[in-house]
Design an enzyme around this catalytic site. Sequence first.
Site, PDB file in Angstrom:
ATOM      1  N   ASP A  13       0.549  -1.202   0.100  1.00 56.03           N
ATOM      2  CA  ASP A  13       0.046   0.025   0.032  1.00 56.03           C
ATOM      3  C   ASP A  13       0.814   1.287   0.059  1.00 56.03           C
ATOM      4  O   ASP A  13       0.384   2.271   0.621  1.00 56.03           O
ATOM      5  CB  ASP A  13      -0.897   0.050   1.198  1.00 56.03           C
ATOM      6  N   LYS A  16       1.899   1.958  -5.231  1.00 60.87           N
ATOM      7  CA  LYS A  16       2.370   1.411  -6.568  1.00 60.87           C
ATOM      8  C   LYS A  16       1.317   1.750  -7.446  1.00 60.87           C
ATOM      9  O   LYS A  16       1.873   1.978  -8.941  1.00 60.87           O
ATOM     10  CB  LYS A  16       2.408   0.154  -6.320  1.00 60.87           C
ATOM     11  N   ASN A  38      -5.509  -9.927  -3.595  1.00 54.08           N
ATOM     12  CA  ASN A  38      -4.918  -9.467  -2.300  1.00 54.08           C
ATOM     13  C   ASN A  38      -4.588  -7.978  -2.455  1.00 54.08           C
ATOM     14  O   ASN A  38      -4.524  -7.344  -1.560  1.00 54.08           O
ATOM     15  CB  ASN A  38      -3.908 -10.187  -1.634  1.00 54.08           C
ATOM     16  N   ALA A  39      -4.328  -7.578  -3.743  1.00 56.14           N
ATOM     17  CA  ALA A  39      -3.829  -6.340  -3.876  1.00 56.14           C
ATOM     18  C   ALA A  39      -4.870  -5.499  -4.022  1.00 56.14           C
ATOM     19  O   ALA A  39      -5.779  -5.778  -4.498  1.00 56.14           O
ATOM     20  CB  ALA A  39      -2.860  -6.490  -5.233  1.00 56.14           C
ATOM     21  N   THR A 125      -5.977 -11.365   3.566  1.00 54.48           N
ATOM     22  CA  THR A 125      -6.900 -10.589   3.177  1.00 54.48           C
ATOM     23  C   THR A 125      -8.453 -11.586   2.847  1.00 54.48           C
ATOM     24  O   THR A 125      -9.266 -11.103   2.662  1.00 54.48           O
ATOM     25  CB  THR A 125      -6.742  -9.966   1.863  1.00 54.48           C
ATOM     26  N   GLN A 220       1.769  -6.124  -3.203  1.00 51.52           N
ATOM     27  CA  GLN A 220       2.168  -6.132  -1.803  1.00 51.52           C
ATOM     28  C   GLN A 220       3.739  -5.522  -1.576  1.00 51.52           C
ATOM     29  O   GLN A 220       3.688  -4.453  -2.190  1.00 51.52           O
ATOM     30  CB  GLN A 220       2.432  -7.744  -1.333  1.00 51.52           C
ATOM     31  N   THR A 299      -9.666  -4.677   1.903  1.00 50.43           N
ATOM     32  CA  THR A 299     -10.650  -5.211   2.852  1.00 50.43           C
ATOM     33  C   THR A 299     -11.121  -4.037   3.766  1.00 50.43           C
ATOM     34  O   THR A 299     -12.038  -4.291   4.570  1.00 50.43           O
ATOM     35  CB  THR A 299      -9.423  -6.136   4.032  1.00 50.43           C
ATOM     36  N   ARG A 301      -9.715  -2.718   6.103  1.00 52.71           N
ATOM     37  CA  ARG A 301      -9.277  -2.796   7.548  1.00 52.71           C
ATOM     38  C   ARG A 301      -8.526  -1.683   7.959  1.00 52.71           C
ATOM     39  O   ARG A 301      -7.788  -1.035   6.886  1.00 52.71           O
ATOM     40  CB  ARG A 301      -8.286  -3.982   7.776  1.00 52.71           C
ATOM     41  N   ARG A 303      -5.168   0.306   8.663  1.00 54.67           N
ATOM     42  CA  ARG A 303      -3.648   0.208   8.557  1.00 54.67           C
ATOM     43  C   ARG A 303      -3.103   0.589   9.857  1.00 54.67           C
ATOM     44  O   ARG A 303      -3.318   1.534  10.179  1.00 54.67           O
ATOM     45  CB  ARG A 303      -3.128   0.739   7.478  1.00 54.67           C
ATOM     46  N   GLY A 425       0.023  14.042  -2.570  1.00 57.02           N
ATOM     47  CA  GLY A 425      -1.399  13.912  -2.587  1.00 57.02           C
ATOM     48  C   GLY A 425      -1.710  12.530  -3.300  1.00 57.02           C
ATOM     49  O   GLY A 425      -0.897  12.256  -4.038  1.00 57.02           O
TER      50      GLY A 425
HETATM   51  P1  GDP Z   1      -0.787   0.335  -3.448  1.00 55.12           P
HETATM   52  O1  GDP Z   1      -1.374  -0.914  -3.256  1.00 55.12           O
HETATM   53  O2  GDP Z   1       0.811   0.454  -3.553  1.00 55.12           O
HETATM   54  O3  GDP Z   1      -1.215   0.629  -4.952  1.00 55.12           O
HETATM   55  O4  GDP Z   1      -1.337   1.472  -2.789  1.00 55.12           O
HETATM   56  P2  GDP Z   1      -2.789   1.705  -2.307  1.00 55.12           P
HETATM   57  O5  GDP Z   1      -3.668   2.341  -3.432  1.00 55.12           O
HETATM   58  O6  GDP Z   1      -3.201   0.150  -1.608  1.00 55.12           O
HETATM   59  O7  GDP Z   1      -2.581   2.740  -0.985  1.00 55.12           O
HETATM   60  C1  GDP Z   1      -2.139   4.058  -1.117  1.00 55.12           C
HETATM   61  C2  GDP Z   1      -3.190   5.252  -0.738  1.00 55.12           C
HETATM   62  O8  GDP Z   1      -2.756   6.363  -0.862  1.00 55.12           O
HETATM   63  C3  GDP Z   1      -4.328   5.141  -1.977  1.00 55.12           C
HETATM   64  O9  GDP Z   1      -5.423   5.573  -1.378  1.00 55.12           O
HETATM   65  C4  GDP Z   1      -3.685   6.629  -3.007  1.00 55.12           C
HETATM   66  O10 GDP Z   1      -4.768   7.024  -3.452  1.00 55.12           O
HETATM   67  C5  GDP Z   1      -3.081   7.289  -1.734  1.00 55.12           C
HETATM   68  N1  GDP Z   1      -1.802   7.882  -2.044  1.00 55.12           N
HETATM   69  C6  GDP Z   1      -0.787   7.372  -3.033  1.00 55.12           C
HETATM   70  N2  GDP Z   1       0.236   8.554  -3.134  1.00 55.12           N
HETATM   71  C7  GDP Z   1      -0.311   9.490  -2.103  1.00 55.12           C
HETATM   72  C8  GDP Z   1       0.589  10.634  -1.819  1.00 55.12           C
HETATM   73  O11 GDP Z   1       1.755  10.940  -2.209  1.00 55.12           O
HETATM   74  N3  GDP Z   1      -0.338  11.395  -0.788  1.00 55.12           N
HETATM   75  C9  GDP Z   1      -1.420  11.019  -0.424  1.00 55.12           C
HETATM   76  N4  GDP Z   1      -1.806  11.926   0.454  1.00 55.12           N
HETATM   77  N5  GDP Z   1      -2.028  10.042  -0.617  1.00 55.12           N
HETATM   78  C10 GDP Z   1      -1.280   9.149  -1.619  1.00 55.12           C
HETATM   79  P1  IMO Z   2      -0.899  -4.312  -2.281  1.00 58.34           P
HETATM   80  O1  IMO Z   2      -0.526  -4.808  -3.556  1.00 58.34           O
HETATM   81  C1  IMO Z   2      -0.962  -4.629   2.213  1.00 58.34           C
HETATM   82  C2  IMO Z   2      -1.128  -8.725   3.673  1.00 58.34           C
HETATM   83  C3  IMO Z   2      -2.476  -8.899   4.456  1.00 58.34           C
HETATM   84  C4  IMO Z   2      -1.600  -9.948   5.496  1.00 58.34           C
HETATM   85  C5  IMO Z   2      -0.464 -10.652   4.669  1.00 58.34           C
HETATM   86  C6  IMO Z   2      -1.121 -12.012   3.997  1.00 58.34           C
HETATM   87  O2  IMO Z   2      -2.283  -3.234  -2.203  1.00 58.34           O
HETATM   88  O3  IMO Z   2       0.097  -3.298  -1.740  1.00 58.34           O
HETATM   89  P2  IMO Z   2      -2.740 -12.617   1.886  1.00 58.34           P
HETATM   90  O4  IMO Z   2      -4.118 -12.432   1.719  1.00 58.34           O
HETATM   91  O5  IMO Z   2      -1.703 -12.059   0.851  1.00 58.34           O
HETATM   92  O6  IMO Z   2      -2.318 -14.028   2.281  1.00 58.34           O
HETATM   93  O7  IMO Z   2      -2.279 -11.889   3.352  1.00 58.34           O
HETATM   94  O8  IMO Z   2      -0.170  -9.755   3.527  1.00 58.34           O
HETATM   95  N1  IMO Z   2      -1.210  -8.163   2.254  1.00 58.34           N
HETATM   96  C7  IMO Z   2      -1.184  -6.830   2.092  1.00 58.34           C
HETATM   97  N2  IMO Z   2      -0.931  -5.601   2.795  1.00 58.34           N
HETATM   98  N3  IMO Z   2      -1.107  -4.356   0.905  1.00 58.34           N
HETATM   99  C8  IMO Z   2      -1.365  -5.568   0.063  1.00 58.34           C
HETATM  100  O9  IMO Z   2      -1.345  -5.396  -1.337  1.00 58.34           O
HETATM  101  C9  IMO Z   2      -1.543  -6.793   0.740  1.00 58.34           C
HETATM  102  N4  IMO Z   2      -1.757  -8.154   0.422  1.00 58.34           N
HETATM  103  C10 IMO Z   2      -1.572  -8.722   1.296  1.00 58.34           C
HETATM  104  O10 IMO Z   2      -2.864  -7.924   5.192  1.00 58.34           O
HETATM  105  O11 IMO Z   2      -1.289  -9.394   6.532  1.00 58.34           O
HETATM  106 MG    MG Z   3      -2.903  -1.482  -1.870  1.00 58.56          MG
END
Ligand code: GDP
Ligand code: IMO
Ligand code: MG
Length: 448
Positions: A13, A16, A38-39, A125, A220, A299, A301, A303, A425
């Site tokens: 998270d 990416k 899970n992503a 997840t 992940q 999910t 949940r 963080r 942002g």
């Molecule tokens: P990923 O799984 O690595 O693609 O990341 P996620 O999308 O799960 O979580 C990143 C969260 O942070 C998302 O809600 C994005 O919109 C937000 N986000 C990404 N870059 C930034 C940033 O530079 N600033 C802020 N405030 N939010 C960001």
């Molecule tokens: P992105 O790609 C954050 C975490 C789960 C759990 C562990 C194992 O969005 O960054 P799984 O369902 O993979 O067997 O769960 O890994 N987890 C993540 N945490 N971002 C993710 O994906 C995740 N994918 C799995 O919360 O702790």
């Molecule tokens: Mg994510």
Amino acid sequence: MPASVVLGAQWGDEGKGKAIDQLAAESSWAVRFQGGNNAGHTIVLGDTTLKLHQIPSGVTSTSCNLVLGDGMVIDPWVLEEELDRWYNLTKERPEGKRLFISERAAVILPFHKLYDSADKVVGTTGRGIGPAYRDRIERVGIRFVDIPFLIEDSDKIEETVDRMNKQLDSVGVLERIEVISFKSQLRWILERYGDSIKHTGSMIDIALKNGENVLLEGAQGAMLDIDQGTYPFVTSSVTSRANATHGAGIHPGHVTNCFGISKAYTTRVGNGPFPTELPYDEGPGQHMAMVGHEFGTTTGRPRRTGWLDMVSLSDSHRVNGYTGIVLTKLDVLGGLEELNICTKYDLEGKLIDYMPTSCEELALCKPVYETHPGFPALSEQEWIEMAEIAREGKEGFNVLPETALSYVRRIEELSGIPIVSIGVGPDRKASIASLGGPFDVDPEVATF
Ligand code: GDP
Ligand code: IMO
Ligand code: MG
């Protein structure tokens, strides 16, 4: 230019999805190489927010081909929901035209989700990821290429259903898989995705030979890697650079860039040790959670939040060899009086600069911090305007408040990795790129 890898450098998270979206306009392929739904990868374009679970984040650029690669486990029903959401937004149906599923990818079946629901340790997840990879490693999994053969083999279908039901029984799950519905599910997958299932490794290989740019999109993060992460509190795939090409079906020699995406602080969802964790309901931990909207994309949940951990970042760099860091969510730290960076761990009186392999020892590690002055909070719009000045005035990082810039420079110094972009942002435009660097791209380029 050849292949670039985008990886989570922490526990997932990190942002990416946004980084891939920014690079997609200059790439003709975006490939997911591991993991499954899970992503949750988020892209924000003005009023539109996309949450992608299996579709690669290059989807926003209509000239970018998309591959769900060899190393993935794929839930075909969730993919259908994602594709429908995309269709409702854009009226495009990319499957079979610019979205392809690898023959070698494994299918996540309802059984895998049921089995995953019995997890009480990791805090997964619940999407069936671990059980689907387990079947693959046990060599009893079903790859997309196997489906037509399996449909014709009644004995094998019965054996498979029997095995699944025994396993559900063994973990106390009451639901059972029925042969008839299992068969019809397999037929549906073939009908729905038959035109999209391809030998995708060869397609990417040909593109690379033609000089096209390929993005390899990690899911992940480094600390969730099955081999190199905080085992057993990890996911079930190799999330690292070494698997980026392997899971896409091409060779590692193609990779020239590997971008590690890291928040300016740290978050983690699910269980497991987290040395720099802060209390969630007060002080800076609460600030990060609230201002950063730290809730799981998949999910929902909450963080867990904590200070930036250079010990884990340096371990993640040892494994992945980042050529650049994308430092995200710097804006979220605005308004905090002081910022801490963990530079070492204190393990029962001994200072160490690596992550112990055992989670028992990692849980005993106390962070050793250096403290930096904070910087003021700005609104989302103010950060976007700052990013525009950085881009249009060719100012780069110099637009940042002085203390924010010294925080960023200190991270570069401690990590030894150049920072190539700073997130200020969620919006695509809310990034400050290093001038002339790989992220110094026009955020207004045409999308869908
Ligand atoms: P990923 O799984 O690595 O693609 O990341 P996620 O999308 O799960 O979580 C990143 C969260 O942070 C998302 O809600 C994005 O919109 C937000 N986000 C990404 N870059 C930034 C940033 O530079 N600033 C802020 N405030 N939010 C960001
Ligand atoms: P992105 O790609 C954050 C975490 C789960 C759990 C562990 C194992 O969005 O960054 P799984 O369902 O993979 O067997 O769960 O890994 N987890 C993540 N945490 N971002 C993710 O994906 C995740 N994918 C799995 O919360 O702790
Ligand atoms: Mg994510």
